[in-house]
Design an enzyme around this catalytic site. Sequence first.
Site, PDB file in Angstrom:
ATOM      1  N   LYS A   1     -10.546  -8.900  23.486  1.00  0.00           N
ATOM      2  CA  LYS A   1     -10.691  -9.668  22.237  1.00  0.00           C
ATOM      3  C   LYS A   1     -11.483 -10.963  22.442  1.00  0.00           C
ATOM      4  CE  LYS A   1      -6.426  -7.983  20.094  1.00  0.00           C
ATOM      5  NZ  LYS A   1      -6.027  -7.087  21.192  1.00  0.00           N
TER       6      LYS A   1
ATOM      7  N   ASP B   1     -17.969   7.892   8.173  1.00  0.00           N
ATOM      8  CA  ASP B   1     -16.988   8.154   7.117  1.00  0.00           C
ATOM      9  C   ASP B   1     -17.061   9.583   6.585  1.00  0.00           C
ATOM     10  OD1 ASP B   1     -16.181   5.419   7.131  1.00  0.00           O
ATOM     11  OD2 ASP B   1     -17.949   4.935   5.945  1.00  0.00           O
TER      12      ASP B   1
ATOM     13  N   ASP C   1     -13.263   2.719   3.728  1.00  0.00           N
ATOM     14  CA  ASP C   1     -13.889   2.043   4.854  1.00  0.00           C
ATOM     15  C   ASP C   1     -14.004   0.552   4.525  1.00  0.00           C
ATOM     16  OD1 ASP C   1     -15.340   1.714   7.275  1.00  0.00           O
ATOM     17  OD2 ASP C   1     -17.202   1.770   6.150  1.00  0.00           O
ATOM     18  N   LYS C   2     -14.275  -0.275   5.526  1.00  0.00           N
ATOM     19  CA  LYS C   2     -14.421  -1.711   5.277  1.00  0.00           C
ATOM     20  C   LYS C   2     -15.886  -2.131   5.237  1.00  0.00           C
ATOM     21  CE  LYS C   2     -14.274  -4.803   8.506  1.00  0.00           C
ATOM     22  NZ  LYS C   2     -15.503  -5.619   8.234  1.00  0.00           N
ATOM     23  N   THR C   3     -16.578  -1.945   6.359  1.00  0.00           N
ATOM     24  CA  THR C   3     -17.930  -2.460   6.491  1.00  0.00           C
ATOM     25  C   THR C   3     -18.897  -1.711   5.583  1.00  0.00           C
ATOM     26  OG1 THR C   3     -17.424  -2.893   8.806  1.00  0.00           O
ATOM     27  CG2 THR C   3     -19.728  -3.028   8.145  1.00  0.00           C
TER      28      THR C   3
ATOM     29  N   ARG D   1     -10.101  -0.112  14.473  1.00  0.00           N
ATOM     30  CA  ARG D   1     -10.587   0.626  15.636  1.00  0.00           C
ATOM     31  C   ARG D   1     -10.304   2.120  15.465  1.00  0.00           C
ATOM     32  NH1 ARG D   1     -14.753  -1.377  18.052  1.00  0.00           N
ATOM     33  NH2 ARG D   1     -14.478  -3.505  18.757  1.00  0.00           N
TER      34      ARG D   1
ATOM     35  N   LYS E   1     -15.974 -17.284  23.756  1.00  0.00           N
ATOM     36  CA  LYS E   1     -15.474 -17.315  22.387  1.00  0.00           C
ATOM     37  C   LYS E   1     -14.603 -16.077  22.184  1.00  0.00           C
ATOM     38  CE  LYS E   1     -19.439 -14.900  20.320  1.00  0.00           C
ATOM     39  NZ  LYS E   1     -20.475 -14.919  19.271  1.00  0.00           N
TER      40      LYS E   1
ATOM     41  N   GLY F   1     -13.567   1.024  11.733  1.00  0.00           N
ATOM     42  CA  GLY F   1     -13.821   0.999  13.163  1.00  0.00           C
ATOM     43  C   GLY F   1     -13.926  -0.409  13.703  1.00  0.00           C
ATOM     44  N   ASP F   2     -13.760  -1.399  12.846  1.00  0.00           N
ATOM     45  CA  ASP F   2     -13.895  -2.792  13.245  1.00  0.00           C
ATOM     46  C   ASP F   2     -12.655  -3.291  13.968  1.00  0.00           C
ATOM     47  OD1 ASP F   2     -15.212  -5.200  13.473  1.00  0.00           O
ATOM     48  OD2 ASP F   2     -15.935  -5.139  11.411  1.00  0.00           O
TER      49      ASP F   2
END
EC number: 7.6.2.1
Length: 996
Positions: free
Chosen positions: A498, A738, A411-413, A708, A517, A627-628
């Site tokens: 985005k 996860d 996972d990342k976050t 995602r 933004k 999921g980011d």
Amino acid sequence: MTDNIPLQPVRQKKRMDSRPRAGCGEWLRCCGGGEPRPRTVWLGHPEKRDQRYPRNVINNQKYNFFTFLPGVLFNQFKYFFNLYFLLLACSQFVPEMRLGALYTYWVPLGFVLAVTIIREAVEEIRCYMRDKEVNSQVYSRLTAREINMRDWDFTELTVQQGIQTGTVKVKSSSIQVGDLIIVEKNQRVPADMIFLRTSEKNGSCFLRTDQLDGETDWKLRLPVACTQRLPTAADLLQIRSYVYAEEPNIDIHNFVGTFTREDSDPPISESLSIENALWAGTVTASGTVVGVVLYTGRELRSVMNTSNPRSKIGLFDLEVNCLTKILFGALVVVSLVMVALQHFAGRWYLQIIRFLLLFSNIIPISLRVNLDMGKIVYSWVIRRDSKIPGTVVRSSTIPEQLGRISYLLTDKTGTLTQNEMVFKRLHLGTVAYGLDSMDEVQSHIFSIYTQVALVQWTESVGLTLVGRDQSSMQLRTPGDQILNFTILQLFPFTYESKRMGIIVRDESTGEITFYMKGADVVMAGIVQYNDWLEEECGNMAREGLRVLVVAKKSLAEEQYQDFEARYVQAKLSVHDRSLKVATVIESLEMEMELLCLTGVEDQLQADVRPTLETLRNAGIKVWMLTGDKLETATCTAKNAHLVTRNQDIHIFRLVTNRGEAHLELNAFRRKHDCALVISGDSLEVCLKYYEYEFMELACQCPAVVCCRCAPTQKARIVRLLQERTGRLTCAVGDGGNDVSMIQESDCGVGVEGKEGKQASLAADFSVTQFRHLGRLLMVHGRNSYKRSAALSQFVIHRSLCISAMQAVFSSVFYFASVPLYQGFLIIGYSTIYTMFPVFSLVLDKDVKSEVAMLYPELYKDLLKGRPLSYKTFLIWVLISIYQGSTIMYGALLLFESEFVHIVAISFTSLILTELLMVALTIQTWHWLMTVAELLSLACYIASLVFLHEFIDVYFIATLSFLWKVSVITLVSCLPLYVLKYLRRRFSPPSYSKLTS
């Protein structure tokens, strides 16, 4: 073109796995839930349910009270190894087949089963206690009863038309569909609900969803408009209203439903979306909310995205099980040969069975005992390692898996990053600012705010956000002036767009401004032409920064009113609502003024870069599943050096059908040594039509990033890697999203982080930091695998030696099915006399831990399975046959007048040979090894006094006995010592070069 190879649709293979899969209709049907379908839920009236719904119980256990013992026994005896010993032990109840005391067969088998049952029971009890804690959490439920019922403990009373309303306390497990549940601030949402009311003045609330989707940014949720306008929460029970909701599914990012109030004139209907949903497992970050329950139990979004827990069987255990089948084949062949040499005389079929029992030591039951005890030692060593403090082993059955990981899925976050974004760069078109020049920015802000315009900076440069609600915000300038703005519209971020935007009105001037933004790839086509955007975006991207483009557009009052009318009409559409809303917003997104670029960086966990480099050098490919968003995931991959600076990145464009997937796969096929970045939606399309081709290409990549990615997708990727490559996978994560991936992998590792302990508790191993993974694999995984390989082969060698001696003995004495050693001798051989030296191999190591970390290339040898292979197995079989035959023939040649002398000479030579072979096998001596060797030898010498039934005590004290045993032992061991010396001299293994 030659490289435009036609792709063939994949043929879906049936998975040979009987485990039910969460998140599918079949799963719901087989569990008694029926076909999932839409539902009508009346507010506060569970009795009006139009169908039966599951209880709101969370259950992560593998067994229940009735299935525990049958389930554990089945999982043990479905493998040949344990089933063989069960049949062997049962055969001893037949008098004609009995060869020795019953305890010699049942005690070892009973010990193995007892250890397994106790271990599984402890893990089940722990899991039960964790589930009980969640299911027992108390919530308040709005209720309505007739006034004359006084046995309820109401805390807030309202009397209306003969009805008494208030709240009662209920456990999470007692919550039903249709209940009106109150969730306090910082409390976990117990079921999937529709948001009806909030105590917040701004009419909204924020949710923490990190346990559901892994994202740490708070999600804004809005209540149903007509219920929020009610005077009190008790009024929810006085109106006649219902929610029509879609069928339960796994999509955590979308929801379709309607709210209807029938008792108003005219009836009110509102469309419901994800903005009105409160999913179970999320936490309310602001205010107290009231919701109506839609889904419970196994129909929860979080549960449907989690696979069922399973008992993991290590690859090493499967390989040992395969070797025992080979040994059993050899056992059958030897037994048939013995009977054939007797020309199948008499009751030959009974003789075959007796020979099968006589040579049953070919498959050592002590192997299972030694390996299980070894796993316990490995787990204890991991927990005691001071260099990876806080590491917990939750599954002690698979420590060897850590030494053979080919794919690491992370996972990342919260796992690679710290859930924090660090501001690095600001570009205003004419000048760029870094962290070392913020004082200039501050003075620039001060000069601006002595005059015209709105620029939203951070508090560190003198512009502070002092107030914010659903409809307004207040800013304090460096001159201590308060600026008030009315929020007219808010356009949240979506993966498709985005970008996100806001329309505000300056209360002091009346000016209406649209701010936006977003990612540079989409904002480039929205802002006015300039000559620096593309260049500066490229500069920041090369630094591994995530680039955010900020732009604005001034709107006239008439222009805004026209937009608002079209926007409201689009939001009321029932069909194609998202498309119509997006079209209206896009009408404003033209020729916007470019304000600035900001470069931010995900703050990495400690030592992520060297850890990933260590894993790459060890031959482990790393896949990041998050999921980011795509841009964030790509920047993190660069920043963490998951993708090296000299590697290209292929961003797989969004595909929606088979044709687009075909073209994009062909474009990807032309790339070489290229990291892949792909979204979850595109991944689903590729796997649907071209699963084999996609996995073949992806597995060739040095690194893969999937953004995602839903929880079920993470688990599916793990499963596909296992099926397509046959390699071992390790999944690492820290959040509830996860868990599916962790449970599906061959070896799951949970990181205790800001997202709680859900992943940690569901994992096989738990660590406090990602960097501990390097030592867990390079040191403990490597040692566990190599030690178990040496231990298993030595235990097999120990049993094959005595079986070879039995075969020689039987063939010399007219193929009689009579045991060479009986009673205590056969038990003592594998326990008191050799168990401790052999088991001390679990302390052996070929290199120091510092060397294993410094040279991760040593890990690559393990990926080929060389420590335990058919080659090494055959070598040990040949050694066993040579030593067993040498000892037996030597004893037969040198014995004197009595048979008991054969037993004394051969058994003593056998014990000495085993002790010397342990010494030959050891790479690094530990003081416990020396103690085990000397203690075992002393125990044997001391026990000779009590073995007069089998050994002539007076004979063993003679010089004749001593020289005969010495000669036989020397002949059986000396050649192997010579061969080991020659091998180390002329063809040393890789690790020996480092230790020398």
